[in-house]
Write an enzyme that holds these catalytic residues in place. Sequence first.
Site, short mmCIF file in Angstrom:
data_model
loop_
_atom_site.label_atom_id
_atom_site.label_comp_id
_atom_site.label_asym_id
_atom_site.label_seq_id
_atom_site.Cartn_x
_atom_site.Cartn_y
_atom_site.Cartn_z
NE ARG A 35 -4.06 -1.88 0.42
CZ ARG A 35 -4.12 -2.96 -0.33
NH1 ARG A 35 -3.20 -3.21 -1.24
NH2 ARG A 35 -5.12 -3.83 -0.17
NE ARG A 63 -5.37 25.11 6.38
CZ ARG A 63 -4.40 24.84 7.22
NH1 ARG A 63 -3.15 24.73 6.79
NH2 ARG A 63 -4.64 24.68 8.49
CB ALA A 75 -4.49 23.03 13.72
CD GLU A 92 1.22 25.87 15.68
OE1 GLU A 92 0.57 26.77 15.08
OE2 GLU A 92 2.31 25.45 15.27
CD GLU A 96 -2.59 28.60 13.64
OE1 GLU A 96 -3.83 28.45 13.70
OE2 GLU A 96 -1.84 27.80 13.07
CD GLU A 141 0.95 30.34 11.69
OE1 GLU A 141 1.65 31.17 12.31
OE2 GLU A 141 0.91 29.14 12.01
#
Length: 185
Positions: A35, A63, A75, A92, A96, A141
């Site tokens: 796999r 994104r 995150a 984080e 953020e 960010e």
Amino acid sequence: MTGFRHLGDREVVTLDRLRVVRGSFEAPDGSTFERDVIRNQEVVAIVPVLPGGTSVLLVRQYRGPIDRYLLEIPAGLCDVDGEAPEATARRELVEEVGREAGVLEQIAAYYPSAGFSDQFVRLFVADELTEVPADRQGPEELDMTVEEFPLADLDHAIAHGTLADSKTLIGLLLVRDALARTRGR
């Protein structure tokens, strides 16, 4: 009956943040198969709860893989050697949304894409927030915005695609339900 057994990985490609391998496995009947697997870093995700417990802070950021902005819980990758996941979550949160948590509790841990990746997410809830200067890193960010999100709007936001990120959906649903139980006491 014996279970499946991982026999090993053959590196296909190594990139900055992940590795692609061809994994070899043995099935219970003794046959072998392969796999393609993405070996990825662990992730932390945080639901920052505002005073009163009716709203949270979310980030809207670009994104690249899907070429759109998403509204998400904060995150980040566990990419600092030796840093505990809770410390990464605290870092984080500051980076953020510019908040420190007086209380930070892990509420879930899961594999978001176990069919092809070993990435593991630790989900935290952050409470008793104190505002501090944000410390944003990287172009996404630097462009992100922080938005207050009322938990009463959650079902509508999910049904209409306003929220479309798995860690965000899981985190907000868990926190909303936990807060409802606490308020119901």
